[in-house]
Design an enzyme around this catalytic site. Structure first.
Site, PDB file in Angstrom:
ATOM      1  N   GLU A  57    -121.463 -25.353   2.869  1.00  0.00           N
ATOM      2  CA  GLU A  57    -120.945 -24.387   3.838  1.00  0.00           C
ATOM      3  C   GLU A  57    -122.061 -23.730   4.636  1.00  0.00           C
ATOM      4  OE1 GLU A  57    -119.035 -21.994   0.754  1.00  0.00           O
ATOM      5  OE2 GLU A  57    -117.117 -22.826   1.395  1.00  0.00           O
ATOM      6  N   ASP A 229    -111.920 -18.785  -4.819  1.00  0.00           N
ATOM      7  CA  ASP A 229    -112.686 -18.675  -3.578  1.00  0.00           C
ATOM      8  C   ASP A 229    -112.703 -19.974  -2.781  1.00  0.00           C
ATOM      9  OD1 ASP A 229    -114.252 -20.139  -5.285  1.00  0.00           O
ATOM     10  OD2 ASP A 229    -116.096 -19.035  -4.933  1.00  0.00           O
TER      11      ASP A 229
HETATM   12  P1  NAD Z   1    -119.960 -20.411 -14.067  1.00  0.00           P
HETATM   13  O1  NAD Z   1    -119.514 -21.821 -14.133  1.00  0.00           O
HETATM   14  O2  NAD Z   1    -121.382 -20.079 -14.375  1.00  0.00           O
HETATM   15  O3  NAD Z   1    -119.042 -19.480 -15.025  1.00  0.00           O
HETATM   16  C1  NAD Z   1    -117.649 -19.549 -15.047  1.00  0.00           C
HETATM   17  C2  NAD Z   1    -117.180 -19.204 -16.464  1.00  0.00           C
HETATM   18  O4  NAD Z   1    -115.753 -19.147 -16.462  1.00  0.00           O
HETATM   19  C3  NAD Z   1    -117.590 -20.225 -17.505  1.00  0.00           C
HETATM   20  O5  NAD Z   1    -118.320 -19.600 -18.532  1.00  0.00           O
HETATM   21  C4  NAD Z   1    -116.247 -20.786 -18.013  1.00  0.00           C
HETATM   22  O6  NAD Z   1    -116.273 -21.111 -19.382  1.00  0.00           O
HETATM   23  C5  NAD Z   1    -115.321 -19.627 -17.730  1.00  0.00           C
HETATM   24  N1  NAD Z   1    -113.905 -19.961 -17.621  1.00  0.00           N
HETATM   25  C6  NAD Z   1    -113.328 -21.010 -16.976  1.00  0.00           C
HETATM   26  N2  NAD Z   1    -111.982 -20.941 -17.072  1.00  0.00           N
HETATM   27  C7  NAD Z   1    -111.705 -19.833 -17.790  1.00  0.00           C
HETATM   28  C8  NAD Z   1    -110.517 -19.195 -18.204  1.00  0.00           C
HETATM   29  N3  NAD Z   1    -109.321 -19.694 -17.910  1.00  0.00           N
HETATM   30  N4  NAD Z   1    -110.593 -18.045 -18.919  1.00  0.00           N
HETATM   31  C9  NAD Z   1    -111.799 -17.501 -19.217  1.00  0.00           C
HETATM   32  N5  NAD Z   1    -112.975 -18.066 -18.869  1.00  0.00           N
HETATM   33  C10 NAD Z   1    -112.932 -19.201 -18.137  1.00  0.00           C
HETATM   34  O7  NAD Z   1    -119.584 -19.900 -12.585  1.00  0.00           O
HETATM   35  P2  NAD Z   1    -120.183 -18.630 -11.826  1.00  0.00           P
HETATM   36  O8  NAD Z   1    -121.369 -19.021 -11.035  1.00  0.00           O
HETATM   37  O9  NAD Z   1    -120.256 -17.482 -12.774  1.00  0.00           O
HETATM   38  O10 NAD Z   1    -119.021 -18.366 -10.774  1.00  0.00           O
HETATM   39  C11 NAD Z   1    -117.783 -17.875 -11.223  1.00  0.00           C
HETATM   40  C12 NAD Z   1    -116.782 -18.047 -10.106  1.00  0.00           C
HETATM   41  O11 NAD Z   1    -117.101 -17.165  -9.028  1.00  0.00           O
HETATM   42  C13 NAD Z   1    -116.740 -19.436  -9.513  1.00  0.00           C
HETATM   43  O12 NAD Z   1    -115.392 -19.814  -9.334  1.00  0.00           O
HETATM   44  C14 NAD Z   1    -117.442 -19.297  -8.181  1.00  0.00           C
HETATM   45  O13 NAD Z   1    -116.966 -20.231  -7.235  1.00  0.00           O
HETATM   46  C15 NAD Z   1    -117.079 -17.887  -7.809  1.00  0.00           C
HETATM   47  N6  NAD Z   1    -117.985 -17.189  -6.910  1.00  0.00           N
HETATM   48  C16 NAD Z   1    -117.424 -16.332  -6.018  1.00  0.00           C
HETATM   49  C17 NAD Z   1    -118.236 -15.606  -5.174  1.00  0.00           C
HETATM   50  C18 NAD Z   1    -117.618 -14.624  -4.231  1.00  0.00           C
HETATM   51  O14 NAD Z   1    -118.309 -14.068  -3.365  1.00  0.00           O
HETATM   52  N7  NAD Z   1    -116.355 -14.325  -4.371  1.00  0.00           N
HETATM   53  C19 NAD Z   1    -119.629 -15.769  -5.188  1.00  0.00           C
HETATM   54  C20 NAD Z   1    -120.175 -16.649  -6.122  1.00  0.00           C
HETATM   55  C21 NAD Z   1    -119.341 -17.341  -6.982  1.00  0.00           C
END
Ligand code: NAD
Length: 357
Positions: A57, A229
């Site tokens: 992106e 997201d």
């Molecule tokens: P990550 O992969 O490091 O961590 C995600 C965690 O969620 C993992 O530990 C996984 O085991 C856990 N998980 C998955 N499904 C689950 C469920 N049903 N219940 C409980 N735990 C669950 O990812 P990250 O880098 O921490 O990012 C988290 C999310 O945030 C991603 O979806 C990413 O795309 C999003 N994100 C959003 C923004 C924003 O500005 N809104 C910015 C960065 C990342």
């Protein structure tokens, strides 16, 4: 003219030098100030190209002084090949001349600004007497989110955590203890939701998930929904979203990428800047459930990149290198590749002579 280059290591050093509390407070303030002047900004949803392997992106934004663009990816299978799911770089350009001033890693900055955005939303939407924060999804973003929220929710005295991966919760607990916080691991998202005043969902699963059901959420709760997201990737029970006060960052982007995609624009109460600028009130009763539908927008990066630039310049962090061409005559760019060479003119004339023959 030189360009400042900031590596991830430089940014980590900058955070250490400034102090993490002061750095985060300044970042939240920078977001707040930027949101307040929203009408003067150039705002657009990000440009996303989707591939079998993930998404790449471009996120441009501008005010009357700065233009920034971040290039960021999302490749869920990267960890299996020893690479991070998300990495980013960013460029800061001076609007006056159009010249780039800084090139930087934006991976760490993305996490810091994501935390700051949820903190800002929490400041305007959560109950002031909120005491318990619950974090579902304890991966890479989780500490940034939890830590940033502690900077604005002054009465917090309890942090609950849940992840389907116990090791992730152990890591979250360990990292939060370095900041002086004790984390209680709970057995289910239901238990977490029922006992939290502020909830963060930061899970990373493709598909329309229901990490939190409507029936688990107590009146007066504020939710920062961060993990939904992307198109077709959401976290909350749509009934919960429909019945709550839903605040997005940028409507056109949220309708494609956020929880809003499941409920439609008629259920969106406001964009966050409208609440921050006082155009629409945030929380208006201790009973209402509020949701910040966070997907991450380029304006937040603009606020974060310019904030880091001012700090790095002041403390002379990073290195400066000359990337752009330098010519004594700005109209003579060609001279950089075609200096007069011995014999060249001769050959050219020879060709002309051949042609004339
Ligand atoms: P990550 O992969 O490091 O961590 C995600 C965690 O969620 C993992 O530990 C996984 O085991 C856990 N998980 C998955 N499904 C689950 C469920 N049903 N219940 C409980 N735990 C669950 O990812 P990250 O880098 O921490 O990012 C988290 C999310 O945030 C991603 O979806 C990413 O795309 C999003 N994100 C959003 C923004 C924003 O500005 N809104 C910015 C960065 C990342």
């Amino acid at each position: 003219m030189s360009i400042r280059v900031l590596t991830a290591r430089d940014i980590a050093e900058l955070v250490r030098q400034v102090g993490i509390d002061k750095f985060m407070d300044g970042l939240i303030e920078s977001l707040e100030t930027t949101f307040k002047k929203w009408k003067q900004l150039k705002v657009t949803p990000r440009v996303s190209f989707h591939y079998r392997q993930g998404v790449v992106e471009a996120m441009p934004a501008s005010d009357d002084k700065w233009y920034t663009v971040k290039i960021v990816n999302g490749h869920p299978l990267n960890p299996s090949r020893g690479l991070q799911t998300v990495v980013a770089v960013a460029v800061l350009v001076d609007v006056e001349t159009g010249y780039p001033l800084m090139f930087m890693d934006a991976t760490l900055l993305t996490s810091l600004r994501t935390g700051a955005a949820s903190a800002l939303a929490t400041k305007y939407l959560a109950r002031e007497d909120s005491e318990t924060l619950g974090v579902i999804g304890n991966g890479a973003q989780s500490e940034f989110l939890a830590y940033a929220i502690t900077r604005v929710a002054n009465k917090l005295d309890r942090i609950l955590a849940f992840d389907i991966d116990r090791k992730a919760t152990e890591k979250f607990t360990r990292n939060m203890s370095h900041l002086g916080y004790t984390v209680e691991s709970v057995d289910s998202p239901r238990e977490l939701a029922l006992n939290s005043d502020i909830i963060v969902t930061a899970t990373a699963s493709p598909g329309r998930n229901r990490v939190i059901e409507k029936s688990w959420v107590e009146p007066g709760t504020h939710i920062n929904a961060v993990g939904g997201d992307a198109p077709g990737k959401t976290e909350l029970d749509p009934e919960l979203v429909r019945s709550s006060k839903l605040v997005v960052e940028l409507l056109d982007q949220a309708l494609v990428e956020g929880e809003a995609q499941n409920v439609g624009r008629e259920h969106v109460y406001a964009e966050l800047w409208e609440v921050v600028a006082g155009i629409k009130p945030g929380r208006t009763s201790p009973q209402e459930v509020t949701i910040f539908d966070s997907v991450g927008i380029a304006i937040e990066d603009l606020a974060a990149i310019t904030y880091v630039y001012s700090l790095a310049k002041g403390d002379d962090i990073g290195t400066t290198i000359k990337i752009l061409p330098e010519t004594s005559n700005p109209k003579d760019l060609f001279s950089l590749i075609a200096k007069p060479l011995q014999g060249r003119e001769k050959g050219f004339l020879k060709n002309i002579k051949l042609y004339e023959n």
